[in-house]
Design a protein around this motif. Structure first.
Motif, PDB file in Angstrom:
ATOM      1  N   ARG A 148       0.849  -1.183   0.000  1.00  0.00           N
ATOM      2  CA  ARG A 148       0.000   0.000   0.000  1.00  0.00           C
ATOM      3  C   ARG A 148       0.882   1.229   0.000  1.00  0.00           C
ATOM      4  O   ARG A 148       1.681   1.432   0.911  1.00  0.00           O
TER       5      ARG A 148
ATOM      6  N   SER B 295       1.299   5.357   0.099  1.00  0.00           N
ATOM      7  CA  SER B 295       0.634   6.529   0.670  1.00  0.00           C
ATOM      8  C   SER B 295       1.251   7.785   0.082  1.00  0.00           C
ATOM      9  O   SER B 295       2.427   7.806  -0.287  1.00  0.00           O
ATOM     10  N   CYS B 296       0.454   8.824   0.033  1.00  0.00           N
ATOM     11  CA  CYS B 296       0.941  10.116  -0.458  1.00  0.00           C
ATOM     12  C   CYS B 296       0.311  11.208   0.389  1.00  0.00           C
ATOM     13  O   CYS B 296      -0.910  11.357   0.404  1.00  0.00           O
ATOM     14  N   THR B 297       1.135  11.932   1.095  1.00  0.00           N
ATOM     15  CA  THR B 297       0.626  13.062   1.868  1.00  0.00           C
ATOM     16  C   THR B 297       0.625  14.297   0.980  1.00  0.00           C
ATOM     17  O   THR B 297       1.565  14.536   0.222  1.00  0.00           O
TER      18      THR B 297
ATOM     19  N   TYR C 168      -4.015   7.058  -1.181  1.00  0.00           N
ATOM     20  CA  TYR C 168      -3.493   5.702  -1.071  1.00  0.00           C
ATOM     21  C   TYR C 168      -3.584   4.981  -2.410  1.00  0.00           C
ATOM     22  O   TYR C 168      -4.423   5.304  -3.259  1.00  0.00           O
TER      23      TYR C 168
ATOM     24  N   THR D 241      -4.384  12.516   2.701  1.00  0.00           N
ATOM     25  CA  THR D 241      -3.554  11.405   2.246  1.00  0.00           C
ATOM     26  C   THR D 241      -4.250  10.646   1.128  1.00  0.00           C
ATOM     27  O   THR D 241      -5.458  10.391   1.189  1.00  0.00           O
TER      28      THR D 241
ATOM     29  N   SER E  34      -8.734   7.980  -0.995  1.00  0.00           N
ATOM     30  CA  SER E  34      -8.195   9.158  -0.328  1.00  0.00           C
ATOM     31  C   SER E  34      -8.868   9.342   1.020  1.00  0.00           C
ATOM     32  O   SER E  34     -10.034   8.972   1.205  1.00  0.00           O
TER      33      SER E  34
END
Length: 130
Positions: free
Chosen positions: A19, A21-23, A80, A78, A72
């Motif tokens: 998985r 993630s992107c902040t 995903y 964040t 999201s």
């Protein structure tokens, strides 16, 4: 200024899951267009999956349909990418990116990412071993 930071990459065996993630920070409104791209060695960068708040739908590249899921969490800012049934051909650097809501890409709804992106984060490496 829009800023994106991807994480969660790693080494996994074929058939496994990861998985990403992107902040995200810097969006000035509730409208957004964010998504995932990837670039494999020797290949052009390609759109994997993206979301647009303009129509509430998602886009997936044919190569990942049924295996990857984008989502999201707006409260956490964040994005995903759940990647299941990974294949060696999924090996790439994965980037999260966004489109300017005032730019032309945003007008394409959930398919905006097929026209590239305006803002890019640093990538995270995903390696799938056979």
């Amino acid at each position: 200024e829009v800023q994106l930071q991807a994480s969660g990459g790693g080494l996994v065996q074929a058939g496994g899951s990861l998985r990403l993630s992107c902040t995200v920070s810097g969006f000035t409104s509730d409208d957004y267009a964010i998504g995932w791209f990837r670039q494999a060695p020797g290949k052009e960068r390609e759109a994997v999956s993206c979301i647009s708040s303009s129509d509430g739908t998602t886009y997936y590249a044919d190569s990942v349909k049924g295996r990857f899921t984008i989502s999201s969490d707006n409260a956490k800012n964040t994005l995903y990418l759940q990647m299941n049934s990974l294949k060696p051909e999924d090996t790439a650097v994965y980037y999260c990116a966004s489109a300017d809501v005032f730019g032309y890409r945003y007008t394409f709804g959930s398919r905006w990412c097929t026209y590239g992106a305006d803002y890019w984060g640093k990538g995270t490496q995903v390696t799938v071993s056979s």
